[in-house]
Design a protein around this motif. Structure first.
Motif, PDB file in Angstrom:
ATOM      1  N   ARG A 360       0.826  -1.209   0.000  1.00 53.19           N
ATOM      2  CA  ARG A 360       0.000   0.000   0.000  1.00 53.19           C
ATOM      3  C   ARG A 360       0.863   1.263   0.000  1.00 53.19           C
ATOM      4  NH1 ARG A 360      -2.438  -0.404   4.834  1.00 53.19           N
ATOM      5  NH2 ARG A 360      -1.029   1.105   5.817  1.00 53.19           N
ATOM      6  N   GLU A 361       1.904   1.281   0.816  1.00 53.10           N
ATOM      7  CA  GLU A 361       2.710   2.488   0.961  1.00 53.10           C
ATOM      8  C   GLU A 361       3.663   2.705  -0.204  1.00 53.10           C
ATOM      9  OE1 GLU A 361       1.939   4.569   3.232  1.00 53.10           O
ATOM     10  OE2 GLU A 361       0.597   3.229   4.336  1.00 53.10           O
ATOM     11  N   PHE A 362       4.196   1.642  -0.777  1.00 53.03           N
ATOM     12  CA  PHE A 362       5.167   1.787  -1.860  1.00 53.03           C
ATOM     13  C   PHE A 362       4.497   1.849  -3.234  1.00 53.03           C
ATOM     14  CE2 PHE A 362       8.012   0.479   1.483  1.00 53.03           C
ATOM     15  CZ  PHE A 362       9.233   1.072   1.166  1.00 53.03           C
ATOM     16  N   LYS A 363       3.462   1.059  -3.446  1.00 50.37           N
ATOM     17  CA  LYS A 363       2.885   0.960  -4.792  1.00 50.37           C
ATOM     18  C   LYS A 363       2.021   2.156  -5.165  1.00 50.37           C
ATOM     19  CE  LYS A 363       3.212  -4.014  -5.428  1.00 50.37           C
ATOM     20  NZ  LYS A 363       2.506  -5.267  -5.794  1.00 50.37           N
ATOM     21  N   VAL A 364       1.686   3.006  -4.186  1.00 50.41           N
ATOM     22  CA  VAL A 364       0.943   4.217  -4.518  1.00 50.41           C
ATOM     23  C   VAL A 364       1.753   5.103  -5.462  1.00 50.41           C
ATOM     24  CG1 VAL A 364       1.784   5.636  -2.586  1.00 50.41           C
ATOM     25  CG2 VAL A 364      -0.503   6.041  -3.500  1.00 50.41           C
ATOM     26  N   TYR A 365       3.067   4.908  -5.465  1.00 48.30           N
ATOM     27  CA  TYR A 365       3.939   5.716  -6.331  1.00 48.30           C
ATOM     28  C   TYR A 365       4.047   5.158  -7.758  1.00 48.30           C
ATOM     29  CZ  TYR A 365       5.740   8.109  -2.144  1.00 48.30           C
ATOM     30  OH  TYR A 365       5.881   8.862  -1.003  1.00 48.30           O
ATOM     31  N   ASP A 366       3.456   4.002  -8.024  1.00 51.62           N
ATOM     32  CA  ASP A 366       3.645   3.354  -9.328  1.00 51.62           C
ATOM     33  C   ASP A 366       3.214   4.223 -10.502  1.00 51.62           C
ATOM     34  OD1 ASP A 366       4.683   1.162  -8.092  1.00 51.62           O
ATOM     35  OD2 ASP A 366       2.938  -0.151  -8.418  1.00 51.62           O
ATOM     36  N   THR A 367       2.170   5.034 -10.313  1.00 56.95           N
ATOM     37  CA  THR A 367       1.643   5.821 -11.425  1.00 56.95           C
ATOM     38  C   THR A 367       2.307   7.199 -11.550  1.00 56.95           C
ATOM     39  OG1 THR A 367      -0.136   6.576  -9.968  1.00 56.95           O
ATOM     40  CG2 THR A 367      -0.607   4.687 -11.386  1.00 56.95           C
ATOM     41  N   ILE A 368       3.243   7.518 -10.657  1.00 55.91           N
ATOM     42  CA  ILE A 368       3.946   8.812 -10.720  1.00 55.91           C
ATOM     43  C   ILE A 368       5.286   8.582 -11.416  1.00 55.91           C
ATOM     44  CG2 ILE A 368       4.897  10.726  -9.395  1.00 55.91           C
ATOM     45  CD1 ILE A 368       2.894  10.076  -7.211  1.00 55.91           C
ATOM     46  N   LYS A 369       5.437   9.155 -12.584  1.00 54.03           N
ATOM     47  CA  LYS A 369       6.580   8.827 -13.429  1.00 54.03           C
ATOM     48  C   LYS A 369       7.697   9.859 -13.397  1.00 54.03           C
ATOM     49  CE  LYS A 369       4.433   5.133 -14.762  1.00 54.03           C
ATOM     50  NZ  LYS A 369       4.836   3.839 -14.186  1.00 54.03           N
ATOM     51  N   ASP A 370       7.541  10.927 -12.587  1.00 59.07           N
ATOM     52  CA  ASP A 370       8.627  11.915 -12.561  1.00 59.07           C
ATOM     53  C   ASP A 370       9.797  11.390 -11.723  1.00 59.07           C
ATOM     54  OD1 ASP A 370       8.223  12.482  -9.796  1.00 59.07           O
ATOM     55  OD2 ASP A 370       6.674  13.935 -10.276  1.00 59.07           O
ATOM     56  N   ASN A 371      10.889  12.152 -11.707  1.00 59.32           N
ATOM     57  CA  ASN A 371      12.112  11.697 -11.051  1.00 59.32           C
ATOM     58  C   ASN A 371      12.357  12.360  -9.699  1.00 59.32           C
ATOM     59  OD1 ASN A 371      12.926   9.904 -13.151  1.00 59.32           O
ATOM     60  ND2 ASN A 371      13.575  11.683 -14.364  1.00 59.32           N
ATOM     61  N   TYR A 372      11.331  13.018  -9.143  1.00 58.64           N
ATOM     62  CA  TYR A 372      11.512  13.630  -7.827  1.00 58.64           C
ATOM     63  C   TYR A 372      11.574  12.545  -6.752  1.00 58.64           C
ATOM     64  CZ  TYR A 372      10.400  18.128  -9.981  1.00 58.64           C
ATOM     65  OH  TYR A 372      10.420  19.253 -10.769  1.00 58.64           O
ATOM     66  N   PRO A 373      12.300  12.797  -5.662  1.00 56.51           N
ATOM     67  CA  PRO A 373      12.442  11.784  -4.606  1.00 56.51           C
ATOM     68  C   PRO A 373      11.103  11.391  -3.997  1.00 56.51           C
ATOM     69  CG  PRO A 373      14.067  13.538  -4.329  1.00 56.51           C
ATOM     70  CD  PRO A 373      13.119  13.999  -5.392  1.00 56.51           C
ATOM     71  N   LYS A 374      10.968  10.100  -3.751  1.00 62.13           N
ATOM     72  CA  LYS A 374       9.749   9.549  -3.160  1.00 62.13           C
ATOM     73  C   LYS A 374      10.131   8.781  -1.903  1.00 62.13           C
ATOM     74  CE  LYS A 374       7.864   9.230  -7.819  1.00 62.13           C
ATOM     75  NZ  LYS A 374       9.048   9.886  -8.426  1.00 62.13           N
ATOM     76  N   TYR A 375       9.474   9.139  -0.792  1.00 60.27           N
ATOM     77  CA  TYR A 375       9.823   8.578   0.513  1.00 60.27           C
ATOM     78  C   TYR A 375       8.660   7.815   1.125  1.00 60.27           C
ATOM     79  CZ  TYR A 375      13.894  11.737   0.694  1.00 60.27           C
ATOM     80  OH  TYR A 375      15.071  12.397   0.431  1.00 60.27           O
ATOM     81  N   VAL A 376       9.013   6.780   1.871  1.00 64.47           N
ATOM     82  CA  VAL A 376       8.102   6.145   2.815  1.00 64.47           C
ATOM     83  C   VAL A 376       8.760   6.259   4.186  1.00 64.47           C
ATOM     84  CG1 VAL A 376       7.007   4.013   3.588  1.00 64.47           C
ATOM     85  CG2 VAL A 376       7.110   4.551   1.135  1.00 64.47           C
TER      86      VAL A 376
END
Length: 401
Positions: A360-376
């Motif tokens: 749930r926490e990691f896969k929410v980012y699957d549809t965001i394709k930019d290269n900005y940092p993504k944190y959990v």
């Protein structure tokens, strides 16, 4: 008293500049102490203390100065005896009727450097901007961050690990005065309850001429309980109706706005990541200090997921980010944080204790394709980063520069 150097670093470039320094924030969040720290900064650069004029307008001895003309005349009289630049420090300036006219006149007439504090966001209304014509700079003073809490707490209770200190921070929050109570639980709860009541009475009820205090208190309780939860004024109206209180969504919004103006709550709007637009319904609200929530409502340990979100949100504000909630289809990203040309995405959770939570926490980012940092962010002690998404321990995140 700790130095709060991060604030001083922001203020330092504007010292002795022809800009009024405006320090805003919730009552007792440390604005008066910041004025003292600015004075220390000036003294270290060989300014003589005789050049200071300081007035706290919540002191009953200064009631006679709480209108623009009286204050102006008093300052002109006192400044006549000062050699060199006059340094003016006005605490809780909103108590002075038409104060902006006085401040603008003093700025024009005197060789002075002006610092003011206030506990209401309307301090910087369009009317003020008109009078001062862009001649001010604002600094919002927040309750202690976790790193500031550690700095002060360690002067009283030694030998605790960061995890133990964080457990204390979860319960007590970051209001600066708590150190004077040695973080005694009973005394802290009493102080925070009194603070909450003071904000309610002085900064919300009195300033906004609210008559139905019972309704206000019910709304305060609802928002305090549901920090970090998406809701609408209509949903609160329905909830209160079920409780036997009939009130329109418009009135509820006005009451919540009064709480926001008192810096008790902070609203966060939702952003549709596909349409790139800010949505105007179903905001979230966070409380300025989670220790107040524990004292007033309780349940910080039970609602630890929401409280952790609150702590991270307030830390992001301290770091200067503009923050939105991200909506993408039927999913949400906790925080989209932007500062200048930088952007980061943040998910906050208590523990990554199951595969379902990890997904749930990691896969929410699957549809965001930019290269900005993504944190959990979570309280897990081990690094669980994957697929370019950075996992950080919340305590480590809060303590990093």
């Amino acid at each position: 008293m700790i130095k709060r150097e991060k604030y001083i670093q922001k203020i330092r470039p504007f010292i002795n500049k022809d800009l009024i320094k405006v320090l805003t924030g919730m009552r007792r969040s440390g604005k008066s102490v910041m004025l003292d720290l600015i004075k220390e900064e000036l003294l270290s650069s060989e300014v003589d203390p005789s050049q200071f004029i300081s007035i706290n307008f919540e002191n009953m001895n200064n009631t006679h100065l709480c209108d623009a003309v009286s204050l102006h005349n008093e300052i002109i009289k006192l400044s006549a005896f000062i050699k060199g630049k006059t340094y003016l420090f006005f605490d809780e300036i909103q108590e002075v009727k038409n104060w902006e006219k006085c401040i603008n006149s003093l700025r024009i007439e005197l060789d002075c450097d002006i610092y003011i504090t206030g506990s209401n966001a309307n301090l910087l209304s369009s009317e003020l901007a008109t009078y001062l014509a862009g001649r001010y700079v604002e600094f919002v003073i927040y309750p202690f961050s976790f790193s500031e809490f550690i700095e002060l707490y360690n002067t009283i209770h030694l030998g605790m690990t960061n995890q133990q200190l964080f457990n204390e921070y979860l319960m007590y929050g970051g209001m600066p005065y708590l150190a004077n109570l040695n973080y005694n639980k009973e005394a802290v709860n009493r102080y925070l309850l009194d603070l909450f009541n003071s904000v309610e009475l002085k900064d919300i009820v009195k300033r906004n001429k609210i008559r139905d205090i019972d309704i206000l208190e019910r709304i305060l309780a609802f928002v305090t309980k549901n920090i970090g939860t998406t809701f609408s004024a209509t949903s609160i109206s329905k909830y209160l109706k079920n409780e036997g209180c009939s009130i329109s969504p418009e009135t509820i919004l006005n009451y919540i706005k009064a709480c926001v103006n008192a810096y008790l709550f902070y609203p966060v709007k939702r952003m549709d990541l596909r349409g790139k637009k800010v949505l105007t319904v179903n905001e979230k609200y966070y409380i300025a200090d989670h220790g107040i929530r524990e004292a007033v409502y309780g349940g910080n340990q039970t609602d630890i997921q929401l409280v952790l979100e609150n702590i991270v949100y307030m830390e992001l504000l301290r770091r200067g980010y503009t923050i939105h909630i991200g909506k993408i289809d039927n999913k949400e990203i906790d925080f989209i944080c932007e500062k200048q040309n930088n952007k980061i995405y943040i998910q906050v959770t208590y523990l990554l204790a199951s595969q379902e939570t990890i997904d749930r926490e990691f896969k929410v980012y699957d549809t965001i394709k930019d290269n900005y940092p993504k944190y959990v962010l979570s309280l897990d002690p081990f690094n669980m980063s994957q697929n370019g998404i950075i996992h950080r321990n919340i305590i480590d995140f809060l303590l990093e520069e």
